[in-house]
Design a protein around this motif. Structure first.
Motif, short mmCIF file in Angstrom:
data_model
loop_
_atom_site.label_atom_id
_atom_site.label_comp_id
_atom_site.label_asym_id
_atom_site.label_seq_id
_atom_site.Cartn_x
_atom_site.Cartn_y
_atom_site.Cartn_z
N LEU A 292 0.82 -1.21 0.00
CA LEU A 292 0.00 0.00 0.00
C LEU A 292 0.85 1.25 0.00
N PHE A 293 1.88 1.27 0.85
CA PHE A 293 2.70 2.47 1.00
C PHE A 293 3.39 2.85 -0.31
N ILE A 296 0.96 4.16 -2.85
CA ILE A 296 0.62 5.56 -2.59
C ILE A 296 1.73 6.47 -3.08
N ARG A 528 2.11 16.18 -0.96
CA ARG A 528 3.48 16.20 -0.40
C ARG A 528 3.77 14.91 0.30
N PHE A 529 2.81 14.39 1.06
CA PHE A 529 3.00 13.16 1.80
C PHE A 529 3.39 12.02 0.85
N LEU A 532 6.91 12.86 -1.28
CA LEU A 532 8.16 12.79 -0.53
C LEU A 532 8.26 11.50 0.26
N ALA A 534 6.25 9.88 2.26
CA ALA A 534 5.82 10.02 3.65
C ALA A 534 6.96 10.55 4.53
N PHE A 535 7.89 11.28 3.93
CA PHE A 535 9.02 11.90 4.61
C PHE A 535 9.96 10.90 5.27
N TYR A 536 9.83 9.64 4.92
CA TYR A 536 10.69 8.61 5.54
C TYR A 536 12.16 8.86 5.25
N ASN A 538 13.58 11.65 4.37
CA ASN A 538 13.99 12.93 4.96
C ASN A 538 14.34 12.76 6.42
N ILE A 539 13.54 11.99 7.13
CA ILE A 539 13.76 11.84 8.57
C ILE A 539 14.90 10.86 8.83
N MET A 540 14.80 9.67 8.22
CA MET A 540 15.78 8.63 8.55
C MET A 540 17.17 8.94 8.05
N THR B 135 13.87 21.61 4.53
CA THR B 135 12.84 20.67 4.06
C THR B 135 11.59 21.44 3.70
N TRP B 139 10.19 20.04 10.63
CA TRP B 139 10.58 18.73 11.12
C TRP B 139 9.44 18.08 11.92
N MET B 142 6.66 16.80 9.68
CA MET B 142 7.05 15.57 8.96
C MET B 142 7.00 14.37 9.89
N CYS B 143 7.56 14.54 11.10
CA CYS B 143 7.58 13.42 12.04
C CYS B 143 6.17 13.00 12.41
N GLN B 145 3.47 13.32 10.65
CA GLN B 145 2.79 12.63 9.56
C GLN B 145 3.32 11.21 9.40
N LEU B 146 4.64 11.06 9.42
CA LEU B 146 5.21 9.72 9.20
C LEU B 146 4.84 8.78 10.33
N PHE B 149 1.20 7.96 10.49
CA PHE B 149 0.83 6.95 9.51
C PHE B 149 1.22 5.57 9.98
#
Lengths: 612, 199
Positions: A292-293, A296, A528-529, A532, A534-536, A538-540, B135, B139, B142-143, B145-146, B149
């Motif tokens: 699913l991810f 999307i 955007r979700f 990008l 789900a910003f995974y 960007n964060i990780m 970004t 930050w 984003m956190c 939302q991720l 989810f």
């Protein structure tokens, strides 16, 4: 001695010799001939493919399977490691599929990479990759599988970073290696557990002796390995990044062969998985989340290769779901059919990219159906096969999976989101076709855009043929071990096609709405979700490298000196000693005569007491 | 005199050896002597270029800024907390991703010019590693939302485990008198007949 099994093992060993010989030829000091890539490598793979058809037909006819054990590498008292090749249904069916796809891709690559000065080296890398992949699928013990596993990982690194002067390609190659490494930890845990508890790395011994054991730990390790190699959620970002490599690399490694290695491992180890409901549930949920991810994420990407990469990731999630449904043979069937149409989609995209002067953004394509009709038709065919259009290759595997899903008594949410992902597959497939083939061109007129090069057309034609008949051919000739459910409610039977059609219709409606601007500013949050991821990343990719690198730097430069010189070495001595000295000297008030008198008094008293 | 010839020879040899060693230690030889001593002309940091102790006076700060090729206003040393930074400048924590990709850098892959001061953590900020570029969203957004989810998905999977498809509408029916023997029933005794259907 049965002649069929002898023929089987001889032909399969010949295949390995055909593939290894060109690689060994590169080790000599003589320069390679000009067309070495086309004359030697492609011919070797083509010959290997036709040779591999012999065991395939023997297997279809007789069901012959062989295990060939040769050369003992290590022989301890009860634990030995041999070169042991297993030619069972999985390797006998997968090898011709992989060789067919590789043959087509090599022919395409001789056109795509013709301006590259190091083309011979490129083909050598692809050949080494193929050898590693065949080592992996024919492995009868974990050690050989591990050799193939690492081999495909290394070649993936070298091939993604082919244009090594490009920083993004280097980053992508590093990402691939690091994410695969995390998966390798799982594989090594599983191998260590198996070696210590089951005393062998041979597959048949593992299956025999693991009957009543609690296999949770090695299975979790194997699931981690599959998650790393097959880009399941959590370890998925490397697969879209791997599109930095040339298109033949994406077509071969990152759609058909390497990424299915994780699922292949699960299929091989399915006798162990069957008995462990926790592992099966984990596979099901992880696969469902992945499919699913990534579906999307594929909805809003603009790079054609990235869309196909996310599509691959979504199909890998579907294969993992099938493993979780305890249907390893259906997963294997999907691996084989998926290889054809996914490789074809990549080759078509590569042809379009090269024709448009290396343009990869679908917003700048359009109208390719009139300019490259064959390529866009093949792309449409591939997309239809991907979505499971009845009686194309994908239908036989995908529809069977969805039916098994609907008839299983398992996690309702996993089933629901898998159906949703099936629908989204139709949506993003239509999006690609709409942007690339339909409409009017959105690029400046370029010339020449033509399809008159047989090096491009023949591979795509071959794979198109495979995308149509492969599913039928394989299904009619193998017998499934697990009986599929034949009677089910009407909606359960038609769920896949209904959901796909709904997806197509919704996507078409939305796409045709784009001719008019509906809102002044579009709503950006969901876009955007999805865009990008789900910003995974960007964060990780910012937190963990930053933390580990600064941690390492601080330890190396400061903490070592701080701990050895200040906290535990000379300065500690200083601080302790000064503390002691000041405490003791403060306690002393210097009344020495008083102390001597009290000492004398105490001595006299004790002498008196103990004498009386 | 004749008997002291070996002595003279030995002393001359020793003097020669000392001169050779001095020449070697001074470096700046060429060819084999450079190889032996491991030093060449114009190599290594000059005495004034190495990092020094924390600058306390404004003159020291100015000298340190000049040494690191920074203006006095830009030069900011690390706080003097005994962690060994000395007078090394504390540059802003910006990665090489944020630098102009189209400018003609001296080192294009590193996006750096010759003589620029190197960040303390420069290896973490190369283009293959940590990216500090701004970004699209904040930050925290984003956190949220991720992880929102992921949390939602995990919660729904948990619910899906509790309520699988096809909820049973009746207890499962087993053959052989509800598996009487398999459940450890007495083989001698006649079990009571279990009838699951009626025709």
């Amino acid at each position: 001695m049965y002649p069929t099994s002898l023929v089987l093992s001889s032909t399969l060993l010949m295949i390995l010799i055909f593939l290894i010989t060109p690689v060994l030829n590169t080790l000599s000091s003589k320069p390679l001939p000009q067309n070495w890539s086309s004359t030697h490598v492609k011919s070797a793979v083509k010959m290997s493919f036709f040779t591999s058809l012999i065991p395939l037909f023997i297997f279809f006819n007789n069901g012959t399977e062989t295990i060939v054990s040769s050369f003992t590498w290590m022989d301890l008292a009860t634990f030995d490691i041999n070169i042991s090749l297993k030619f069972d249904i999985y390797s006998i069916v997968f090898t011709p599929v992989a060789l067919y796809v590789t043959w087509s891709i090599l022919e395409f690559a001789s056109w795509y990479m013709h301006s590259d000065p190091a083309m011979n080296r490129f083909f050598k890398y692809l050949l080494i990759f193929l050898i590693a992949m065949i080592t992996l699928v024919t492995a009868n013990n974990m050690f050989q599988l591990f050799i193939g596993w690492e081999g495909v990982g290394i070649m993936s690194f070298l091939l993604i970073g082919w244009w090594h002067a490009r920083a993004d390609a280097n980053t992508a190659a590093l990402q691939a290696v690091l994410y695969n490494r995390i998966g390798d930890i799982g594989l090594i845990i599983a191998m260590a557990w198996i070696a210590t508890n089951l005393n062998s790395w041979e597959m048949h011994q593992i299956f025999l002796f693991s009957n009543n054991m609690d296999l949770t730990l090695p299975l979790l390790g194997l699931i981690l390995a599959a998650a790393g190699k097959s880009a399941q959620f959590g370890l998925h970002p490397w697969l879209p990044s791997a599109m930095e490599g040339p298109t033949p690399v994406s077509a071969l490694l990152h759609s058909s062969t390497m990424v299915v290695a994780g699922i292949f491992l699960m299929v091989r180890m399915s006798p162990l998985l069957e008995t462990n409901p926790l592992a099966l549930t984990l596979c099901l949920c992880l696969g469902a989340l992945t499919t699913l991810f990534t579906a999307i994420c594929a909805l809003t990407q603009n790079d054609i290769k990235k869309i196909i990469a996310f599509s691959t990731s979504s199909q890998l999630g579907l294969m993992m779901v099938t493993i979780g449904l305890n249907q390893p043979q259906l997963a294997f069937l999907h691996i084989c059919t998926h290889a054809f149409f996914k490789a074809m989609l990549f080759l078509c995209s590569g042809s379009i990219i090269h024709s448009l002067n290396d343009e990869q953004d679908i917003r700048k394509m359009g109208g390719m159906h009139r300019l490259t009709p064959f390529t866009s038709s093949s792309m449409t065919l591939g997309s239809l096969a991907l979505t499971g259009t009845p009686f194309l290759a994908g239908f036989f595997s995908k529809d069977a999976i969805i039916e098994a899903l609907n008839n299983s008594y398992l996690n309702a949410w996993a089933l629901l989101i898998t159906l949703l992902a099936t629908s989204l597959t139709a949506v993003y497939s239509l999006r690609v076709i709409f942007f690339v083939s339909m409409g009017n061109p959105r690029f400046p007129s370029l010339s020449p855009i033509n399809e008159n090069n047989p090096l491009v057309i023949n591979p795509i034609k071959r794979l198109a043929f495979g995308s149509i008949v492969a599913g039928l051919l394989i299904c009619s000739n193998i017998s499934l071990l697990k009986t599929p459910v034949m009677t089910m409610p009407f909606f359960a039977k038609t769920a896949a096609i209904v959901v796909t059609l709904m997806g197509f219709l919704v996507a078409l409606e939305l796409a045709l709405m784009t001719s008019k601007q509906a809102f002044i500013t579009p709503s950006l949050n969901t876009h955007r979700f999805s865009n990008l991821l789900a910003f995974y990343p960007n964060i990780m990719h910012r937190t963990s490298p930053a933390n580990s690198l600064t941690f390492g730097q601080t330890i190396a430069t400061q903490v070592m000196d701080l701990s050895w010189l200040e906290k535990s070495g000379p300065k500690l001595m200083i601080s302790l000693n000064t503390a002691l000295a000041s405490t003791v000297s403060n306690a002393q008030k210097g009344a020495v005569k008083t102390y001597l008198t009290s000492l004398l008094l105490t001595l006299v008293l004790t002498t008196l007491i103990f004498n009386f | 005199m004749r008997t002291s010839h070996p002595l003279i020879a030995v002393s001359m040899a020793i003097v020669g050896f000392r001169r050779w060693a001095q020449a070697l230690s001074k470096g700046q030889g060429s060819g084999i002597s450079a190889l032996l001593s491991g030093s060449r002309a114009a190599s290594g940091a000059a005495k004034g270029n190495l990092p020094g102790p924390y600058p306390k006076t404004p003159e020291e700060r100015a000298a340190a800024a000049k040494k690191y090729n920074l203006t006095a206003a830009d030069y900011q040393p690390f706080p003097d907390q005994g962690l060994g930074y000395g007078d090394y400048p504390k540059l802003p924590d910006r990665s090489q991703h944020e630098r102009d990709p189209w400018y003609d850098w001296d080192h294009p892959d590193l996006r750096r010019n010759w003589g620029e001061p190197i960040h303390w953590d420069f290896d973490a900020y190369i283009r293959n590693r940590v990216d500090t570029s701004p970004t699209v969203l904040s930050w925290s957004s984003m956190c949220k939302q991720l992880f929102g989810f992921i949390g939602f998905m995990l919660f729904m999977f948990y619910l899906g485990e509790k309520f699988p498809c096809y909820q049973p509408i009746a207890p499962k029916q087993y053959p052989y008198n509800d598996l009487y023997l398999e459940k450890g029933g007495d083989p001698e005794k006649q079990p009571e007949a279990v009838k699951h259907y009626e025709i």
